[in-house]
Write a protein that holds these residues in place. Structure first.
Motif, PDB file in Angstrom:
ATOM      1  N   PRO A  89     -81.490  29.174  48.185  1.00 19.72           N
ATOM      2  CA  PRO A  89     -81.918  29.941  47.012  1.00 19.72           C
ATOM      3  C   PRO A  89     -81.403  29.346  45.706  1.00 19.72           C
ATOM      4  N   ASN A  90     -82.201  29.531  44.672  1.00 24.09           N
ATOM      5  CA  ASN A  90     -81.852  29.045  43.344  1.00 24.09           C
ATOM      6  C   ASN A  90     -82.232  30.110  42.337  1.00 24.09           C
ATOM      7  N   ASP A  91     -81.230  30.811  41.803  1.00 22.92           N
ATOM      8  CA  ASP A  91     -81.525  31.805  40.775  1.00 22.92           C
ATOM      9  C   ASP A  91     -81.174  31.281  39.384  1.00 22.92           C
ATOM     10  N   GLY A  92     -81.162  29.941  39.272  1.00 17.18           N
ATOM     11  CA  GLY A  92     -80.965  29.323  37.970  1.00 17.18           C
ATOM     12  C   GLY A  92     -79.741  28.440  37.860  1.00 17.18           C
ATOM     13  N   TYR A  93     -78.910  28.414  38.909  1.00 16.47           N
ATOM     14  CA  TYR A  93     -77.661  27.675  38.814  1.00 16.47           C
ATOM     15  C   TYR A  93     -77.475  26.669  39.946  1.00 16.47           C
ATOM     16  N   SER A  94     -78.447  26.505  40.809  1.00 13.82           N
ATOM     17  CA  SER A  94     -78.294  25.649  41.975  1.00 13.82           C
ATOM     18  C   SER A  94     -78.066  24.198  41.578  1.00 13.82           C
ATOM     19  N   THR A  95     -77.273  23.500  42.383  1.00 12.39           N
ATOM     20  CA  THR A  95     -77.047  22.073  42.160  1.00 12.39           C
ATOM     21  C   THR A  95     -78.179  21.222  42.709  1.00 12.39           C
ATOM     22  N   SER A  96     -79.115  21.809  43.429  1.00 15.93           N
ATOM     23  CA  SER A  96     -80.246  21.037  43.953  1.00 15.93           C
ATOM     24  C   SER A  96     -81.046  20.446  42.796  1.00 15.93           C
ATOM     25  N   GLY A  97     -81.400  19.185  42.932  1.00 15.73           N
ATOM     26  CA  GLY A  97     -82.246  18.554  41.928  1.00 15.73           C
ATOM     27  C   GLY A  97     -81.517  17.962  40.747  1.00 15.73           C
ATOM     28  N   ASP A  98     -80.181  17.997  40.736  1.00 17.68           N
ATOM     29  CA  ASP A  98     -79.468  17.405  39.601  1.00 17.68           C
ATOM     30  C   ASP A  98     -78.939  16.007  39.920  1.00 17.68           C
ATOM     31  N   ASP A  99     -79.441  15.420  41.007  1.00 16.38           N
ATOM     32  CA  ASP A  99     -79.084  14.048  41.389  1.00 16.38           C
ATOM     33  C   ASP A  99     -77.586  13.881  41.628  1.00 16.38           C
ATOM     34  N   GLY A 100     -76.951  14.947  42.077  1.00 17.05           N
ATOM     35  CA  GLY A 100     -75.540  14.855  42.425  1.00 17.05           C
ATOM     36  C   GLY A 100     -74.577  14.893  41.260  1.00 17.05           C
ATOM     37  N   GLU A 101     -75.084  15.191  40.050  1.00 10.92           N
ATOM     38  CA  GLU A 101     -74.220  15.201  38.863  1.00 10.92           C
ATOM     39  C   GLU A 101     -73.077  16.207  39.015  1.00 10.92           C
ATOM     40  N   VAL A 102     -73.423  17.466  39.395  1.00 14.88           N
ATOM     41  CA  VAL A 102     -72.396  18.503  39.486  1.00 14.88           C
ATOM     42  C   VAL A 102     -71.441  18.210  40.634  1.00 14.88           C
ATOM     43  N   GLN A 103     -71.969  17.738  41.746  1.00 19.18           N
ATOM     44  CA  GLN A 103     -71.086  17.412  42.862  1.00 19.18           C
ATOM     45  C   GLN A 103     -70.089  16.328  42.470  1.00 19.18           C
ATOM     46  N   GLN A 104     -70.521  15.364  41.677  1.00 16.49           N
ATOM     47  CA  GLN A 104     -69.602  14.331  41.204  1.00 16.49           C
ATOM     48  C   GLN A 104     -68.530  14.922  40.298  1.00 16.49           C
ATOM     49  N   VAL A 105     -68.947  15.820  39.417  1.00 14.22           N
ATOM     50  CA  VAL A 105     -67.986  16.486  38.537  1.00 14.22           C
ATOM     51  C   VAL A 105     -66.978  17.282  39.356  1.00 14.22           C
ATOM     52  N   LEU A 106     -67.454  18.014  40.374  1.00 10.01           N
ATOM     53  CA  LEU A 106     -66.551  18.793  41.220  1.00 10.01           C
ATOM     54  C   LEU A 106     -65.604  17.879  41.979  1.00 10.01           C
ATOM     55  N   GLY A 107     -66.126  16.761  42.486  1.00 12.44           N
ATOM     56  CA  GLY A 107     -65.278  15.818  43.204  1.00 12.44           C
ATOM     57  C   GLY A 107     -64.176  15.262  42.321  1.00 12.44           C
ATOM     58  N   ASN A 108     -64.503  14.959  41.065  1.00 12.62           N
ATOM     59  CA  ASN A 108     -63.481  14.481  40.129  1.00 12.62           C
ATOM     60  C   ASN A 108     -62.417  15.547  39.891  1.00 12.62           C
ATOM     61  N   ALA A 109     -62.856  16.804  39.775  1.00 15.49           N
ATOM     62  CA  ALA A 109     -61.906  17.898  39.546  1.00 15.49           C
ATOM     63  C   ALA A 109     -61.005  18.103  40.762  1.00 15.49           C
ATOM     64  N   VAL A 110     -61.556  17.898  41.956  1.00 14.78           N
ATOM     65  CA  VAL A 110     -60.743  17.994  43.177  1.00 14.78           C
ATOM     66  C   VAL A 110     -59.574  17.013  43.099  1.00 14.78           C
ATOM     67  N   GLN A 111     -59.860  15.776  42.680  1.00 16.36           N
ATOM     68  CA  GLN A 111     -58.799  14.781  42.568  1.00 16.36           C
ATOM     69  C   GLN A 111     -57.777  15.179  41.511  1.00 16.36           C
TER      70      GLN A 111
END
Length: 578
Positions: free
Chosen positions: A550-572
Motif C-alpha cells: 500500500p501507498n498512501d503517499g509516503y511509500s518508498t516504492s518508485g524512488d529508485d532507492g533514494e530513501v533506503q540509501q538515506v536510511l542506510g547512512n543514518a544506520v551507520q
C-alpha cells in the motif's frame, strides 16, 4: 555550499547544543535481559545501549503469503534497520470474504479471529521478525477510521468482495487494508456501540472494557517474545477524529485513558515497554495529572564540584517562554544561512538600512500554535510522566499538520526542513525534563510522484490526484517535493534527531514490490486501485502476477532507492554514537 548543506550542518550543531542534560536521579539498574528495557534516558538490551533507525509497515500482517512477509523483513534487515512499527489491530464490522481481520465489532458485541487469516498472521510476523533480528512496535488501535460515516450523505457500495459506506464522491475502489486508516479503530468502537463523539472511546466504560479485553488477548500472546520492542497504546490519539469531540474532552481525558490502559498492559506483561504513540503535541498551560518533580534548590557555593569535574546541570521545563525564544533563535539562524546561500527573501520593513519584521509578523510569533496549546487534547509530556509509560513518542507529517509559524526568510522546502528540526529539538528537550527515552515513530514528506496516492489520515480520497494520474500512476500534479528534496529533508531530520539524542527514528512508510497478488485483498492483481466489481475468486489472475505494498503517499516504492540509501547512512551514523 548550497542552502541544504548549510541547513543540515547548522541544524545538527544547534540540535546537539540544544539537547538538555538528563536530571540527576537515582535509577535502579535492571538486570541484563534480552527484552528491551530502559536505563534513565537510554534503551538497553542485554546490558548494551540500543539506538536505532526504523520504518513503518502497518500492512505487514495483511500480506497474502508467509513468503512475502519473510521477503519484506529480509529486505528491511538488509538496510540495517532494527525496529519496525506494525498495526496489531484489524477491526471490521462485517467479516470480509478475503484478506486479514483480527476482531469483529458489531452492534456492541465483539469476537476475535484467532484463525490463519487472523491473529495467526500476527504470530507469523513476530516469529519471523525475531528470526531476522528485528524488533516490533505493536500499535493496539488507531485514532483514525473515516468509514463509514454516521450521516445520510453516504452511498452503499455492495460487492461480494466487501461492503463499505463511502462518502459521496470519494474513492471507493481501494481494497480493505490498503490505507493506514482502514483497519478499524476508535471510531468503529464508538459507532458500533451506538455512540456519537470520538472521545467516548476514552470515557465510556463499556467501550473501555471491550478494548481492554482485546488488548488482553493480544498482549498475553507475546509476553515471552523478545522481538516485541513495545506495546503502543494507540496511533495518534487525540480528542477528535472523523467523529467530532465532545466539549468535555481535554488533555486530562487523554492522559487518564493512557494511564488506565498502560497500567492494564503492564499488569499482563511486565516484560515489555509501553509507549503512547501520540504525535507529540504539548500544552504548557494545561493542568497536569503527572506534574514533573520540582528541581532541587541550587547548590550552595561551598558545594563545588571536585577539581577537573563540571557541575551537573538540571534541565529546565519546556515553557512557552523557552519555545518562543527557541523560535526566535531558529529564525535568526535561518536568516544567516539564507544570506550565505544567496536565497534570502526580504519581506518586511527596511529601517535605517536593516530589514525588520512587520508588526503583524511580530504579533503572530507570540502565538505558540495548535501543536503547543492543547487544542488536540494531548499533553505529551504529562503522558510521558505516567509511571507505566516507558518512553516518549512523536510524529512529524508537515503535509498534514502545522508545527509552528512560517519563517518568511525561507523558501517552502527550506521552511519545511527547518520546521522539522525545530520540532525534533522541542521533543528532545521535553523528554529530557522527564528523564526517559524519546523516539520519532513516524515522519514523512510527500513527493510529486506520490501526490496522486497521497491520502491524509482522516480521509479516503487523494485530494491531489486526477483520474488519469491514478489510472497510470504518473503524476501530473505540482503538489509535493522532488525526490531529491525529500532525500535532503530526510537526511537533515535524521542527522538532527541523532545529534539531539533521539533514541529511535522511524521513517514512514516502507514500500515493497514483487508481492503475491490476490484479488480483493490488500495486494491485488495489476493495480491495488481496482474496481470493487472485479473477480471474486480470491485467486490472482496469473500465478506470476505480483503487486506492490500500500501507498498512501509516503511509500518508498518508485524512488529508485533514494530513501533506503538515506536510511542506510543514518544506520551507520546512529550506530557510531556511544
Amino acid at each position: 555550499m548550497n542552502l541544504f548543506s548549510w541547513l543540515s550542518f547548522l541544524f545538527c550543531v544547534v540540535a546537539a547544543s540544544a539537547s538538555v542534560t538528563i536530571p540527576s536521579r537515582t535509577v535502579e539498574k535492571r538486570e541484563s535481559t534480552s527484552f528491551v528495557s530502559t536505563d534513565g534516558p537510554d534503551f538497553v538490551v542485554n546490558g548494551s545501549t540500543l539506538r536505532y533507525i526504523g520504518t513503518n509497515l502497518y500492512w505487514l500482517p495483511a500480506l497474502n503469503t508467509n513468503e512475502d512477509i519473510w521477503y519484506t523483513l529480509g529486505n528491511i534487515s538488509a538496510v540495517g534497520i532494527k525496529v519496525i512499527r506494525v498495526w496489531a489491530f484489524n477491526d471490521v464490522d462485517t467479516i470480509p470474504v478475503n484478506g486479514t481481520w483480527f476482531q469483529l465489532i458489531q452492534n456492541g458485541t465483539l469476537s476475535i479471529n484467532e484463525g490463519p487469516n487472523g491473529l495467526q498472521k500476527l504470530d507469523t510476523v513476530i516469529e519471523m521478525a525475531e528470526q531476522q533480528g528485528l524488533y516490533v512496535i505493536l500499535s493496539l488501535t488507531n485514532n483514525w477510521y473515516p468509514l463509514p460515516l454516521l450521516n445520510n450523505a453516504i452511498a452503499p457500495i455492495n460487492s461480494s468482495l466487501f461492503t463499505r459506506d463511502v462518502t459521496l464522491g470519494t474513492n471507493n475502489s481501494l481494497p480493505r487494508n490498503y490505507l493506514s486508516n482502514d483497519y478499524g479503530g476508535m471510531d468503529l468502537y464508538v459507532r458500533q456501540f451506538g455512540l456519537d463523539t470520538h472521545d467516548q472511546f476514552y470515557t465510556n466504560e463499556t467501550i473501555l472494557n471491550s478494548f481492554l479485553n482485546y488488548t488482553t488477548q493480544v498482549v498475553q500472546r507475546y509476553v515471552n517474545r523478545t522481538s516485541i520492542f513495545s506495546w503502543e497504546l494507540a496511533n495518534d490519539a487525540r480528542c477528535n477524529s472523523t467523529l467530532a469531540a465532545s466539549p468535555n474532552c481535554t488533555t486530562e481525558t487523554i492522559t487518564t485513558w493512557h494511564a488506565t490502559v498502560a497500567a492494564h498492559v503492564k499488569s499482563i506483561d511486565p516484560n515489555h515497554l509501553v509507549s503512547s504513540g501520540n504525535q507529540g503535541f504539548m500544552c504548557m498551560d494545561c493542568p497536569k495529572l503527572y506534574p514533573l518533580n520540582p528541581a532541587p534548590p541550587p547548590a550552595q557555593p561551598s558545594a563545588s564540584p571536585a577539581p577537573g569535574r563540571k557541575r551537573r546541570s538540571l534541565p529546565q521545563p519546556f515553557t512557552k517562554e523557552k519555545l518562543l525564544k527557541d523560535r526566535a533563535e531558529s529564525r535568526r539562524r535561518n536568516r544567516e544561512a539564507s544570506k550565505r546561500a544567496g536565497t534570502l527573501i526580504e519581506n518586511g520593513v527596511r529601517i535605517r538600512g536593516r530589514w525588520v519584521s512587520t508588526a503583524e509578523r511580530r504579533q503572530d510569533s507570540q502565538d505558540v500554535g495548535a501543536a503547543f496549546d492543547g487544542s488536540y487534547g494531548v499533553d505529551s509530556q504529562d503522558i510521558l510522566n505516567i509511571p507505566e509509560i516507558g518512553f516518549g513518542t512523536f510524529q512529524f507529517f508537515p503535509d498534514q499538520q502545522s508545527y509552528g509559524p512560517a519563517d518568511q526568510n525561507l523558501a517552502p522546502i527550506d521552511q519545511t526542513i527547518s520546521e522539522g528540526v525545530d520540532w525534533i529539538t522541542s521533543q528532545a528537550q521535553s523528554s529530557a525534563a522527564v528523564g526517559k527515552p524519546v523516539t520519532l515513530t513516524g515522519f514523512g514528506l510527500v513527493t510529486q510522484e506520490n501526490a496522486p496516492f497521497f491520502i491524509p489520515f482522516n480521509m479516503t480520497t487523494a485530494p491531489y490526484a486526477t483520474p488519469q494520474s491514478q489510472a497510470t500512476g504518473q503524476s501530473n500534479s505540482t503538489y509535493g517535493v522532488t525526490v531529491q528534496q525529500q532525500a535532503s529533508a530526510y537526511t537533515t531530520w535524521l542527522n538532527s534527531g541523532i545529534a539531539a539524542g533521539l533514541n529511535g527514528i522511524m521513517q514512514y512508510q516502507w514500500g515493497q514490490s514483487n508481492l503475491t497478488a490476490v484479488t480483493g485483498t490488500t495486494i491485488s492483481p495489476s493495480t491495488t486501485q481496482e474496481s470493487p466489481d472485479q473477480s471474486t475468486t480470491g485467486e490472482s489472475s496469473s500465478p506470476d502476477e505480483t503487486g506492490e505494498s500500500p501507498n498512501d503517499g509516503y511509500s518508498t516504492s518508485g524512488d529508485d532507492g533514494e530513501v533506503q540509501q538515506v536510511l542506510g547512512n543514518a544506520v551507520q551514523q546512529i550506530g557510531s554514537v556511544g
